[in-house]
Design an enzyme around this catalytic site. Structure first.
Site, PDB file in Angstrom:
ATOM      1  N   HIS A  98       0.815  -1.234   0.000  1.00 16.15           N
ATOM      2  CA  HIS A  98       0.000   0.000   0.000  1.00 16.15           C
ATOM      3  C   HIS A  98       0.833   1.261   0.000  1.00 16.15           C
ATOM      4  O   HIS A  98       0.291   2.352  -0.168  1.00 16.15           O
ATOM      5  CB  HIS A  98      -0.926  -0.012   1.223  1.00 16.15           C
ATOM      6  CG  HIS A  98      -1.688  -1.286   1.333  1.00 16.15           C
ATOM      7  ND1 HIS A  98      -1.333  -2.297   2.196  1.00 16.15           N
ATOM      8  CD2 HIS A  98      -2.754  -1.739   0.645  1.00 16.15           C
ATOM      9  CE1 HIS A  98      -2.165  -3.313   2.035  1.00 16.15           C
ATOM     10  NE2 HIS A  98      -3.036  -3.006   1.104  1.00 16.15           N
ATOM     11  N   GLU A 150      -2.813   3.397   2.215  1.00 12.65           N
ATOM     12  CA  GLU A 150      -2.386   3.991   0.939  1.00 12.65           C
ATOM     13  C   GLU A 150      -2.605   5.504   0.958  1.00 12.65           C
ATOM     14  O   GLU A 150      -1.765   6.274   0.470  1.00 12.65           O
ATOM     15  CB  GLU A 150      -3.155   3.352  -0.222  1.00 12.65           C
ATOM     16  CG  GLU A 150      -2.689   3.896  -1.560  1.00 12.65           C
ATOM     17  CD  GLU A 150      -3.538   3.408  -2.726  1.00 12.65           C
ATOM     18  OE1 GLU A 150      -3.987   2.244  -2.720  1.00 12.65           O
ATOM     19  OE2 GLU A 150      -3.752   4.214  -3.653  1.00 12.65           O
ATOM     20  N   SER A 246     -10.012  -4.991   3.273  1.00 11.62           N
ATOM     21  CA  SER A 246      -9.580  -4.878   1.874  1.00 11.62           C
ATOM     22  C   SER A 246     -10.527  -3.943   1.135  1.00 11.62           C
ATOM     23  O   SER A 246     -11.687  -4.287   0.892  1.00 11.62           O
ATOM     24  CB  SER A 246      -9.578  -6.266   1.222  1.00 11.62           C
ATOM     25  OG  SER A 246      -9.551  -6.137  -0.184  1.00 11.62           O
TER      26      SER A 246
END
Ligand code: SF4
Length: 339
Positions: A98, A150, A246
Site C-alpha cells: 500500500h 495507501e 480490503s
C-alpha cells in the site's frame, strides 16, 4: 459453518432443490478475480526475503489486506508490526504493497533498518503524481478512504498540498487557493462509479479541476468491478471472497448490489458462508478481491458443489497479463534469478 435459522422443527433447507424450478442452480465465476500483479509481487517479496535472509522478516502493516495471506506468512516467520519503531535496530523490514510516506523511510533510515519496499508500482505512480503537482504548487484533492494506509502514504508525499475527499459531504469542506490550479488524484482501490460522482461534485465547485495524468484507480480494481457488474444482474447472491479491511474487496460487494444482484456477502473463508444465504438462490456469483489467493475461491466453489451448485460458468471480461519485477533491493541479492 453458518446455518440458517429453522424455526418450528422444519426440515433443513436443501438449497440445491430450493432453486426456482427445483433444479440445482448455477455458479457464475467472475474473471478476472483474485491476485493482481502488485499483490503477487508483494507476497513473493516476503516469501523470497524469508528464504534469502531467514526468519524473522519484519513487515510494516499487513503486506496485503488478506487474513489468510498474513497468517500463512506469519507461520513462516514474518513478524507484522504497525510502525518501524517496533522493529529492532538494524533488522530487515518490508514495506507493504500500500506504500509508505517519506517520513516512514526517514524513520527507518534513522533506526538503520534494512528495507525492502514492496509498494505496488501503481501506488508509486500516484505518489509521483502528488509530488509533481505539489512542486508546481497545485492544490491536490485526494479521493480516498480516511485512515487507509495507501491514503496516508500518498498524503505524506505532499502534506501541505493534499486534502482528502472521502465522503460526499467532504466536497463542500475543500478550500483551494487558486481554482485554476487544482487537480484530483485517488486511491487505487475505489469504486470507479463512486469516484466519478465525487469528481463531478468537485467539478461543480471547481470547473477548472484537472484530471490525473492517467487513471489512478488501477487496472485490477476496475477489471474486477467490470467483471462483477457483467454477471451481477443474473445473480441472486454474489459471494465476494476478501477481508474486511480490503478496500477493493468491499467495493466488489457494493458494486455487485448496485449492478443488480439481490444481495452480496464478503467472506474470508468458505466456512463463513451461512447456508441460509443460498436458500432459493438460482444463480450464485463468486468473485474475489485483488489480495485473495485462488485457493480460497476454490474452497468456496467446493462448498457450493457439495450443496448442488456444480455448474460453474466463468464470466470473462478481461485477460490480465501484467507482472511486476520484484523490488530491486531484493533482486540484487537473488542474483538476477527472480523476475
Ligand atoms: S490493487 Fe492495484 S494498486 Fe493495489 S496492489 Fe493491486 S495492482 Fe497495485
Amino acid at each position: 459453518m453458518g446455518t440458517s435459522d429453522r424455526a418450528g422443527g422444519a426440515q433443513p433447507a436443501d438449497p440445491a432443490t430450493d432453486t426456482p424450478g427445483g433444479k440445482p442452480g448455477r455458479v457464475l465465476l467472475a474473471r478476472p478475480r483474485g491476485y493482481c500483479a502488485g499483490v503477487d509481487r508483494a507476497v513473493i517479496t516476503v516469501e523470497k526475503a524469508l528464504e534469502t535472509y531467514g526468519a524473522p522478516v519484519y513487515v510494516r502493516k499487513e503486506i496485503v489486506h488478506n487474513r489468510y495471506v498474513v497468517e500463512q506468512l506469519r507461520e513462516r516467520g514474518a513478524i507484522f508490526v504497525d510502525e518501524t519503531d517496533e522493529v529492532p535496530e538494524g533488522a530487515l523490514v518490508v514495506f507493504s504493497a500500500h506504500g509508505v510516506s517519506p517520513a516512514v523511510h526517514e524513520e527507518a533510515a534513522a533506526r538503520q533498518l534494512r528495507t525492502i519496499d514492496a509498494t505496488c508500482p501503481l501506488v508509486t505512480k500516484v505518489h509521483q503524481e502528488a509530488k509533481r503537482f505539489a512542486r508546481t504548487d497545485y492544490d491536490i484533492l485526494l479521493i480516498g478512504h480516511s485512515g487507509h494506509e495507501e491514503v496516508d502514504g500518498t498524503t505524506g508525499e505532499a502534506p501541505d498540498h493534499v486534502q482528502l475527499v472521502d465522503r460526499a459531504e467532504d466536497v463542500d469542506k475543500v478550500t483551494v487557493r487558486d481554482p485554476s490550479k487544482v487537480v484530483w488524484l485517488s486511491q487505487t482501490t475505489l469504486s470507479v462509479d463512486e469516484t466519478m460522482e465525487r469528481v463531478d461534485a468537485l467539478r461543480e465547485r471547481f470547473p477548472q479541476l484537472q484530471n490525473p495524468p492517467s487513471d489512478d484507480i488501477c487496472y485490477a480494481t476496475s477489471n474486477r468491478q467490470v467483471a462483477v457488474k457483467a454477471m451481477a444482474s443474473e445473480c441472486d447472491v454474489v459471494i465476494v471472497v476478501g477481508s474486511e479491511n480490503s478496500s477493493n474487496s468491499k467495493r466488489l460487494v457494493e458494486v455487485a448490489v448496485q449492478a443488480g444482484a439481490r444481495t452480496s456477502y464478503l467472506v474470508d473463508y468458505a466456512t463463513e458462508i451461512d447456508e441460509s444465504w443460498l436458500a432459493g438462490a438460482g444463480t450464485i456469483g463468486v468473485t474475489s478481491g485483488a489480495s485473495v489467493p485462488e485457493v480460497l475461491v476454490q474452497q468456496v466453489l467446493g462448498f457450493l458443489a457439495e450443496r448442488g451448485w456444480t455448474d460453474v460458468q466463468e464470466v470473462t471480461t478481461a485477460n490480465e497479463k501484467l507482472a511486476f519485477a520484484l523490488p530491486r533491493e531484493l533482486r540484487k541479492d537473488l542474483g538476477g534469478a527472480a523476475s
